[in-house]
Design an enzyme around this catalytic site. Structure first.
Site, PDB file in Angstrom:
ATOM      1  N   SER A 177     -54.715  23.717  24.045  1.00  0.00           N
ATOM      2  CA  SER A 177     -53.901  22.888  24.948  1.00  0.00           C
ATOM      3  C   SER A 177     -53.820  21.468  24.418  1.00  0.00           C
ATOM      4  CB  SER A 177     -54.534  22.865  26.337  1.00  0.00           C
ATOM      5  OG  SER A 177     -53.959  21.785  27.066  1.00  0.00           O
ATOM      6  N   HIS A 191     -50.535  25.675  23.791  1.00  0.00           N
ATOM      7  CA  HIS A 191     -50.423  25.565  25.244  1.00  0.00           C
ATOM      8  C   HIS A 191     -49.990  24.144  25.605  1.00  0.00           C
ATOM      9  CE1 HIS A 191     -51.344  26.899  29.339  1.00  0.00           C
ATOM     10  NE2 HIS A 191     -51.891  25.704  29.539  1.00  0.00           N
ATOM     11  N   ASP A 246     -49.163  21.562  28.530  1.00  0.00           N
ATOM     12  CA  ASP A 246     -49.404  21.293  29.950  1.00  0.00           C
ATOM     13  C   ASP A 246     -48.494  20.191  30.462  1.00  0.00           C
ATOM     14  OD1 ASP A 246     -51.516  23.067  30.756  1.00  0.00           O
ATOM     15  OD2 ASP A 246     -52.847  21.942  29.420  1.00  0.00           O
ATOM     16  N   MET A 253     -47.280  18.013  33.597  1.00  0.00           N
ATOM     17  CA  MET A 253     -47.752  17.599  34.932  1.00  0.00           C
ATOM     18  C   MET A 253     -46.877  16.467  35.465  1.00  0.00           C
ATOM     19  SD  MET A 253     -51.832  17.471  34.322  1.00  0.00           S
ATOM     20  CE  MET A 253     -52.680  18.725  33.356  1.00  0.00           C
ATOM     21  N   HIS A 272     -46.745  25.438  30.296  1.00  0.00           N
ATOM     22  CA  HIS A 272     -47.376  25.593  31.612  1.00  0.00           C
ATOM     23  C   HIS A 272     -46.898  24.454  32.512  1.00  0.00           C
ATOM     24  CE1 HIS A 272     -51.487  25.493  33.968  1.00  0.00           C
ATOM     25  NE2 HIS A 272     -50.485  25.866  34.724  1.00  0.00           N
ATOM     26  N   MET A 290     -46.973  22.451  35.633  1.00  0.00           N
ATOM     27  CA  MET A 290     -47.714  22.099  36.858  1.00  0.00           C
ATOM     28  C   MET A 290     -46.888  21.032  37.569  1.00  0.00           C
ATOM     29  SD  MET A 290     -51.472  22.127  35.159  1.00  0.00           S
ATOM     30  CE  MET A 290     -50.740  21.969  33.537  1.00  0.00           C
ATOM     31  N   MET A 328     -55.755  30.128  36.661  1.00  0.00           N
ATOM     32  CA  MET A 328     -56.405  28.819  36.497  1.00  0.00           C
ATOM     33  C   MET A 328     -57.883  28.960  36.838  1.00  0.00           C
ATOM     34  SD  MET A 328     -54.324  26.520  35.389  1.00  0.00           S
ATOM     35  CE  MET A 328     -55.649  25.317  35.356  1.00  0.00           C
ATOM     36  N   ASP A 368     -57.177  29.705  31.892  1.00  0.00           N
ATOM     37  CA  ASP A 368     -56.963  28.310  31.523  1.00  0.00           C
ATOM     38  C   ASP A 368     -57.919  27.394  32.284  1.00  0.00           C
ATOM     39  OD1 ASP A 368     -55.923  25.829  30.893  1.00  0.00           O
ATOM     40  OD2 ASP A 368     -53.956  26.175  31.795  1.00  0.00           O
TER      41      ASP A 368
END
Ligand code: DX5
Ligand code: ZN
Length: 213
Positions: free
Chosen positions: A6, A31, A33, A35, A64, A66, A135, A170
């Protein structure tokens, strides 16, 4: 079995170099992330960063999200180079519509659930998706401790979906607990701090050795 480092824990000043080092070290996926400061209490980056690094690597981009209202941004992440998009079940009103939108771009679709979310809420959608992301920390920050209560969710999904289904886990994974998590049934392992806090190549080798990937 695939390792998905990540970039949340990467040094963004030298992101290109770090991503290339991840690729040269033999990790299979990257990965990513995303956000938004609403769905989780932290902000990272958007499609522009994904597009920038896409030019420098052939790694599979595992995005991913979020974020609230993920359906608003899916097309932009596809255009930026996502190979897979995973959204949170907790973030959408209509799970099926979100899956269909991702699939309309002919990329892989995944659903993520937080540690406190009941796994049963995603069971009706399993035949429509390519992957579930479990998660194993409360999303928002790298470097947290693995929540072992999620072991049961991994075992349950592996039992009902059989061997061919991707189960990604994750949060809080390191060379001490990776073998245990794979033993529960995970086949895609995300690792942030365990890859980027030390020498990337050595850390990936240590994780692979510990897991027999
Ligand atoms: C957490 C992110 C994770 C995180 C994992 O909200 O979704 O991908 O980067 O980091 P580590 O491996 O440090 O727990
Ligand atoms: Zn993640």
């Amino acid at each position: 079995m695939k390792l998905a480092p990540s970039i949340l824990s990467a040094d963004f000043g030298i992101l290109k170099e770090q991503v290339q080092e991840v690729e040269e070290s033999g990790a299979e996926w990257l990965h990513i992330d995303v956000m938004d400061g609403h769905f989780v209490p932290n902000i990272t980056f958007g499609p522009v960063v994904v597009k920038s690094i896409r030019r420098y690597t052939k790694l599979f981009f595992d995005v991913h999200l979020m974020i609230c209202n993920p359906e608003k941004y899916i097309e932009e992440f596809v255009k930026a180079g996502a190979d897979s998009i995973t959204f949170h079940a907790e973030a959408v009103e209509d799970i099926e519509a979100c899956i269909e939108l991702i699939k309309s771009f002919h990329i892989k679709a995944g659903i993520a659930i937080n540690p406190d979310t009941d796994v049963e809420i995603i069971v009706p959608y399993l035949d429509m998706i390519d992957m579930v992301l479990i998660m194993s920390v409360h999303p928002g920050f790298g470097g947290q401790k693995y929540i072992s209560e999620v072991d049961e969710k991994i075992r349950y999904l592996r039992k009902i979906k059989g061997d061919e289904f991707d189960i990604e886990v994750d949060g809080g994974i390191n060379s001490q607990n990776i073998a245990h998590i794979i033993g529960c049934g995970a086949n895609i392992i995300v690792a942030g701090s365990a890859v980027f806090e030390d020498d990337i190549e050595k850390s990936i080798a240590a994780l692979k050795e510990a897991s027999n990937i």
